[in-house]
Design a protein around this motif. Sequence first.
Motif, PDB file in Angstrom:
ATOM      1  N   LEU A  14       0.670  -1.076   0.132  1.00  0.00           N
ATOM      2  CA  LEU A  14       0.117   0.029  -0.002  1.00  0.00           C
ATOM      3  C   LEU A  14       0.991   1.279  -0.122  1.00  0.00           C
ATOM      4  O   LEU A  14       0.342   2.328  -0.200  1.00  0.00           O
ATOM      5  CB  LEU A  14      -1.036  -0.113   1.201  1.00  0.00           C
ATOM      6  N   GLY A  15       1.983   1.297   0.237  1.00  0.00           N
ATOM      7  CA  GLY A  15       3.088   2.399   0.547  1.00  0.00           C
ATOM      8  C   GLY A  15       2.856   3.053   1.525  1.00  0.00           C
ATOM      9  O   GLY A  15       3.227   4.265   1.390  1.00  0.00           O
ATOM     10  N   ASN A  16       2.258   2.601   2.795  1.00  0.00           N
ATOM     11  CA  ASN A  16       1.744   3.423   3.756  1.00  0.00           C
ATOM     12  C   ASN A  16       2.666   3.253   4.792  1.00  0.00           C
ATOM     13  O   ASN A  16       2.471   3.654   6.085  1.00  0.00           O
ATOM     14  CB  ASN A  16       0.447   3.387   4.021  1.00  0.00           C
ATOM     15  N   ILE A  17       3.667   2.281   4.897  1.00  0.00           N
ATOM     16  CA  ILE A  17       4.661   2.182   5.861  1.00  0.00           C
ATOM     17  C   ILE A  17       5.401   3.443   6.146  1.00  0.00           C
ATOM     18  O   ILE A  17       5.888   4.098   5.469  1.00  0.00           O
ATOM     19  CB  ILE A  17       5.722   1.047   5.636  1.00  0.00           C
ATOM     20  N   VAL A  18       5.508   3.870   7.543  1.00  0.00           N
ATOM     21  CA  VAL A  18       6.024   5.055   8.169  1.00  0.00           C
ATOM     22  C   VAL A  18       7.185   4.532   8.927  1.00  0.00           C
ATOM     23  O   VAL A  18       7.131   4.178   9.730  1.00  0.00           O
ATOM     24  CB  VAL A  18       5.109   5.828   8.835  1.00  0.00           C
ATOM     25  N   ASP A  19       8.351   4.632   8.054  1.00  0.00           N
ATOM     26  CA  ASP A  19       9.643   4.214   8.792  1.00  0.00           C
ATOM     27  C   ASP A  19      10.004   5.167   9.916  1.00  0.00           C
ATOM     28  O   ASP A  19      10.143   6.467   9.430  1.00  0.00           O
ATOM     29  CB  ASP A  19      10.792   4.067   7.630  1.00  0.00           C
ATOM     30  N   PRO A  20      10.064   5.024  11.267  1.00  0.00           N
ATOM     31  CA  PRO A  20      10.538   5.963  12.009  1.00  0.00           C
ATOM     32  C   PRO A  20      11.720   6.616  11.658  1.00  0.00           C
ATOM     33  O   PRO A  20      11.886   7.736  12.135  1.00  0.00           O
ATOM     34  CB  PRO A  20      10.770   4.933  13.334  1.00  0.00           C
ATOM     35  N   LEU A  21      12.646   5.952  11.254  1.00  0.00           N
ATOM     36  CA  LEU A  21      13.893   6.654  10.717  1.00  0.00           C
ATOM     37  C   LEU A  21      13.766   7.807   9.848  1.00  0.00           C
ATOM     38  O   LEU A  21      14.327   8.831   9.557  1.00  0.00           O
ATOM     39  CB  LEU A  21      14.923   5.826  10.090  1.00  0.00           C
ATOM     40  N   ASP A  22      12.644   7.548   8.727  1.00  0.00           N
ATOM     41  CA  ASP A  22      12.261   8.445   8.032  1.00  0.00           C
ATOM     42  C   ASP A  22      11.827   9.899   8.464  1.00  0.00           C
ATOM     43  O   ASP A  22      11.902  10.996   8.014  1.00  0.00           O
ATOM     44  CB  ASP A  22      11.474   8.056   6.866  1.00  0.00           C
ATOM     45  N   VAL A  23      11.057   9.523   9.479  1.00  0.00           N
ATOM     46  CA  VAL A  23      10.277  10.423  10.419  1.00  0.00           C
ATOM     47  C   VAL A  23      11.258  11.516  10.886  1.00  0.00           C
ATOM     48  O   VAL A  23      11.219  12.782  11.130  1.00  0.00           O
ATOM     49  CB  VAL A  23       9.486  10.090  11.226  1.00  0.00           C
ATOM     50  N   ILE A  24      12.245  10.627  11.672  1.00  0.00           N
ATOM     51  CA  ILE A  24      13.299  11.532  12.416  1.00  0.00           C
ATOM     52  C   ILE A  24      14.427  12.192  11.580  1.00  0.00           C
ATOM     53  O   ILE A  24      14.532  13.445  12.038  1.00  0.00           O
ATOM     54  CB  ILE A  24      14.171  10.376  13.159  1.00  0.00           C
ATOM     55  N   SER A  25      14.747  11.755  10.629  1.00  0.00           N
ATOM     56  CA  SER A  25      15.621  12.342   9.647  1.00  0.00           C
ATOM     57  C   SER A  25      15.074  12.996   8.559  1.00  0.00           C
ATOM     58  O   SER A  25      15.572  13.891   7.928  1.00  0.00           O
ATOM     59  CB  SER A  25      16.648  11.338   9.000  1.00  0.00           C
ATOM     60  N   GLY A  26      13.903  12.764   8.041  1.00  0.00           N
ATOM     61  CA  GLY A  26      13.244  13.467   6.785  1.00  0.00           C
ATOM     62  C   GLY A  26      13.496  12.729   5.636  1.00  0.00           C
ATOM     63  O   GLY A  26      14.539  12.074   5.478  1.00  0.00           O
ATOM     64  N   ILE A  27      12.606  12.656   4.430  1.00  0.00           N
ATOM     65  CA  ILE A  27      13.017  11.924   3.390  1.00  0.00           C
ATOM     66  C   ILE A  27      12.082  12.574   2.137  1.00  0.00           C
ATOM     67  O   ILE A  27      10.841  13.067   2.425  1.00  0.00           O
ATOM     68  CB  ILE A  27      12.653  10.298   3.442  1.00  0.00           C
ATOM     69  N   SER A  28      12.589  12.683   1.214  1.00  0.00           N
ATOM     70  CA  SER A  28      11.925  13.210   0.086  1.00  0.00           C
ATOM     71  C   SER A  28      10.921  12.180  -0.675  1.00  0.00           C
ATOM     72  O   SER A  28      11.303  10.920  -0.502  1.00  0.00           O
ATOM     73  CB  SER A  28      13.061  13.650  -1.206  1.00  0.00           C
ATOM     74  N   LEU A  29      10.062  12.496  -1.553  1.00  0.00           N
ATOM     75  CA  LEU A  29       9.129  11.734  -2.206  1.00  0.00           C
ATOM     76  C   LEU A  29      10.101  10.961  -3.133  1.00  0.00           C
ATOM     77  O   LEU A  29       9.583   9.516  -3.143  1.00  0.00           O
ATOM     78  CB  LEU A  29       7.955  12.581  -2.881  1.00  0.00           C
ATOM     79  N   GLN A  30      11.026  11.064  -3.802  1.00  0.00           N
ATOM     80  CA  GLN A  30      11.543  10.474  -4.810  1.00  0.00           C
ATOM     81  C   GLN A  30      12.257   9.352  -4.038  1.00  0.00           C
ATOM     82  O   GLN A  30      12.238   8.132  -4.513  1.00  0.00           O
ATOM     83  CB  GLN A  30      12.613  11.338  -5.564  1.00  0.00           C
ATOM     84  N   THR A  31      12.882   9.762  -2.778  1.00  0.00           N
ATOM     85  CA  THR A  31      13.698   8.497  -2.060  1.00  0.00           C
ATOM     86  C   THR A  31      12.759   7.572  -1.649  1.00  0.00           C
ATOM     87  O   THR A  31      12.958   6.461  -1.573  1.00  0.00           O
ATOM     88  CB  THR A  31      14.562   9.242  -0.945  1.00  0.00           C
ATOM     89  N   LEU A  32      11.350   8.005  -1.186  1.00  0.00           N
ATOM     90  CA  LEU A  32      10.519   7.046  -0.728  1.00  0.00           C
ATOM     91  C   LEU A  32      10.183   5.950  -1.755  1.00  0.00           C
ATOM     92  O   LEU A  32      10.107   4.724  -1.883  1.00  0.00           O
ATOM     93  CB  LEU A  32       9.275   7.634  -0.342  1.00  0.00           C
ATOM     94  N   HIS A  33      10.044   6.516  -3.157  1.00  0.00           N
ATOM     95  CA  HIS A  33       9.654   5.853  -4.354  1.00  0.00           C
ATOM     96  C   HIS A  33      10.908   4.651  -4.554  1.00  0.00           C
ATOM     97  O   HIS A  33      10.699   3.707  -4.756  1.00  0.00           O
ATOM     98  CB  HIS A  33       9.477   6.537  -5.494  1.00  0.00           C
ATOM     99  N   GLY A  34      11.996   5.233  -4.225  1.00  0.00           N
ATOM    100  CA  GLY A  34      13.384   4.325  -4.406  1.00  0.00           C
ATOM    101  C   GLY A  34      13.388   3.357  -3.552  1.00  0.00           C
ATOM    102  O   GLY A  34      13.833   2.146  -3.968  1.00  0.00           O
TER     103      GLY A  34
END
Length: 746
Positions: A340-360
Motif C-alpha cells: 500500500l506504500g503506507n509504511i511510516v519508517d521511524p527513521l524517515d520521520v526522524i531524519s526526513g525523506i523526499s518523495l523520490q527517495t520514498l519511491h526508490g
Amino acid sequence: DMEIPVATTRPETMLGDTAVAVHPDDPRYLAFHGKHIQHPFLDRLLPVIADLRVDPSLGTGAVKITPAHSLVDHEIGTAHNLPLVSVIGEDGEMTEACGHWLKGVKRFLAREKVISALKEKGLYRGAQDHPMVLPLCSRTGDVIEYLQKSQWFVRCEVMARRALEAVDSGTLKLIPSFHKKSWRTWLSNTSDWCISRQLWWGHQIPAYRVLTSTSCDPEMEVSKALWVVGRTEEEARRKAARAQGTSEEEVRLVRDTDVLDTWFSSGLFPFVMLGWPEATADMQEFYPNSLLETGSDLLFFWVARMVMLGEQLTGQLPFTQVFLHSMVRDSHGRKMSKSLGNIVDPLDVISGISLQTLHGKLRDGNLDPREIAVAEKGQRKDFPNGIPECGTDALRFALCTYKVQGDEINLDVSKVLSTRHFCNKIWNALRFTLAALGKEFSPRPLEELIPETPMERWVCSRLYHVVDECQQKFEEFELQAVTSAIHEFWLQTFCDVYLESVKPVLRGADLPRIEEARQVLYWCVELGLRLLSPFMPFLTEELWQRLPRQDVDTTPSICVAQYPNPSQLDQWCRPEVEANFELVQEVVHLVRSLRVTFQLTKVQPPLFIACSDEHTLKALQEYREPLLTLSYSGALELFHDMTETAALTGCIKGIVNAHTHVFLCLQGLVDPLQEIPRLESQRQKVERQLAEITAQTQREGYSEKTTSRMQMEHEQRISALQAELTKLDQAMQNFTVMAAAAAEKT
C-alpha cells in the motif's frame, strides 16, 4: 454401480486418501453411511464417514480425506482413527506410496497426470472455479505444502491454567484490563505447543537421538527412536548410557537439526538473560521484574509464553504488571503494508525523506511492479512533499499523545511535525528565560520560593497541579494524559500567558518584583524540563545543562534527576487563585476574539469592562496589569454598574456572561460603513458552508452510511458555524449602531 462424486482442489493427493466424508444430515448420502467405496487407482476400499465439519452446500457435498496433507483432514482423520499416507515428499515430488507411474513426479505435474488418468477411466466429472485461500511462502511465493513430520511439542494445559489463575487472582495485572478477555479466550483453549522449526537460524533443540546396535540407521522413523535431552552432549550421553545400561563410550548420538520456535526462545528471556539456571547475583537482584511493556498483538505469542515458562521453570511470575500499547497504523487507520506504500519508517520521520527517495525504497524491495505502482500512488497521496525532518524527541512525544491503551494509533506525520514546532517553542522559551535571568542569577531553594504577586502565584499553582496530574496518570499508565498536561503547561500556561504577562515586569524598575519573576521563571523552566524529560530526553538534556544550578546540586544529568513530586510544591497549591484567573482569561479570550472579528491587528483600543459581580470585579482589579497586557488593550476602565456604560460611544460590545460585559472603543480606528459590507460578505460565506454541511446530514441514509466519528465532526462543525454567524450578527449590529451615531453627529 453406485458412485459418490467427490469435489477436490487437490487431485494429486487423492493417492493418499483414506476416507470420503459427508455431512450426517445430507439426504443424498444417507445410504452410504458406514459403507466402503473403491479407490479409483488403488486396490483400497475407503470408508464413507459422516462428519459435521463437511459443508453440504460446497461442491458435491462429499470430500476426500487426506490426513497427511491437510490440517482439517488431519483433525477429521484423528477423530475417525484414519491412517496417514504421505504421498508428497520434502522435495515436492510424489512418493513411492503413489505407485510407479507417479513416483518422482513433481506435485503440480502429478495433478495433470491424475486428471488425465481419471478422464481415461471415464471417472472425471468436470471442473469449476472455486475461490480459496492458498498458503504462500512470503519469500519465494511457493505454495506451502502440509507434510507429516515428527516435531517436538510442549504440553501447555497445566501451565496455561496457572497463567489464567495469576490474572484472575490479580497477581498478574494486565493494563488495560479489557485484555483479560483475550487472555482467558486463548489460555482456556490452549493445545500442545509445537516448538520445532526447520530453519537455519535459532537455538538448536537440545535433543539427541540414540543410535543403538539394532537401529543405527539415522534415516529410520524418528518417532520410534530413543531420544535424550541434555544441556550439553556430555549430559545427554550420560542419560543415554543409563537408559541403555551401557558405557558412555558405546553410546552414539545424533542431535536434532531443528531449532526452537522463536517464541519459545523469547519466552525464556526474562530469566535466561540473568544467568538461569544458576543462582546468579543478577538473578537474585532482578528476577522477577515489575513491569513488561509491549504491543497488544504479542499478548499470547510472547507474554503468555513468558508467564507459562517463568512459572514452570522458576516457580515465579517473570513480572507482575503488563502494559500493552496499541498497534500503530497509518493516518487512515489502515494496517501498514509495503504494497500500500503506507509504511511510516521511524527513521524517515526522524531524519526526513523526499518523495523520490520514498519511491526508490519501494523499487529496491521485492514488490511486484503492479504493487509498486499502487504503493507509489499511496505515497504521493499521503506524502506529496515527502516527510519533513521531525527528530527523535518529536516522534516519541507525538506517539505518546495518542491513547495508547486503545485499539489502535492512527499515526499522522503532520502531528509529529506539530510536535517539532512545539520543541521549537520550548527552545525559544528557554532562550527568553536565560536572557531574563542574566549571568549572575542564582536560583533560590525550591522550598523557599513562595510567590506573592498574582501572576506568579497563578503560574506556580498551575505547575503544582500539572506535577500532581503527571504523577497520577503515570501510575495509571495514561501516557496521553501526561503528555497533554505537559503540553498544555508549556504552550498555553507558560509561553502564551505567563511569559507574555511577565515581559512588562522585566522591563520595569521594581527590583523585588523582577527578582521574584526571575525565580519563578527559573523554576517553571527547570521543573517543566524534568516533567518533559522521559518523552524528550535529548532536547531537555541540552537545555537543562544550560540552566544555572544551585551550588549544592551535583546531579550530572536530567536523566537521573528526581522527577517532580507534588509533595515538594504543596506551598504553591492555590485553587482559588486559579479560579480567579480563569475569570480573567474568559475576558481575555473574548477581547481577542473581537479583535480578530474586527481585524484589529496592531492597534490597541481602550477597553471598558462592566461587572456587577463583586467577586469577579475584585479578580479583574487584582489582575489588572496582565489583563491589559494579554488583551492588547491601550487602557482599561472597570465599571461596577452596568448602567455606567450607557454613555460609551463608538464601542463594540461583547458578553462574557450574565454579569460581565466588555466594550472595545473603536472610535476613529475603523470605518463602520466599510466594515458592514465586509462582514455581510463573510456572513454569506458562513451561511453557504452551514447550508452545505446541513444538507449532507439530511440526506437519505446518512445515519446508516456515515460513521459515528464523522457524524460527531459534522455536529461540531455545525455548532461552530452557528456560533460564527451569531458573532458576525453581533458585530454588524455594533457597526450599524456606530454608523448611526456618526451620522447623527454630522
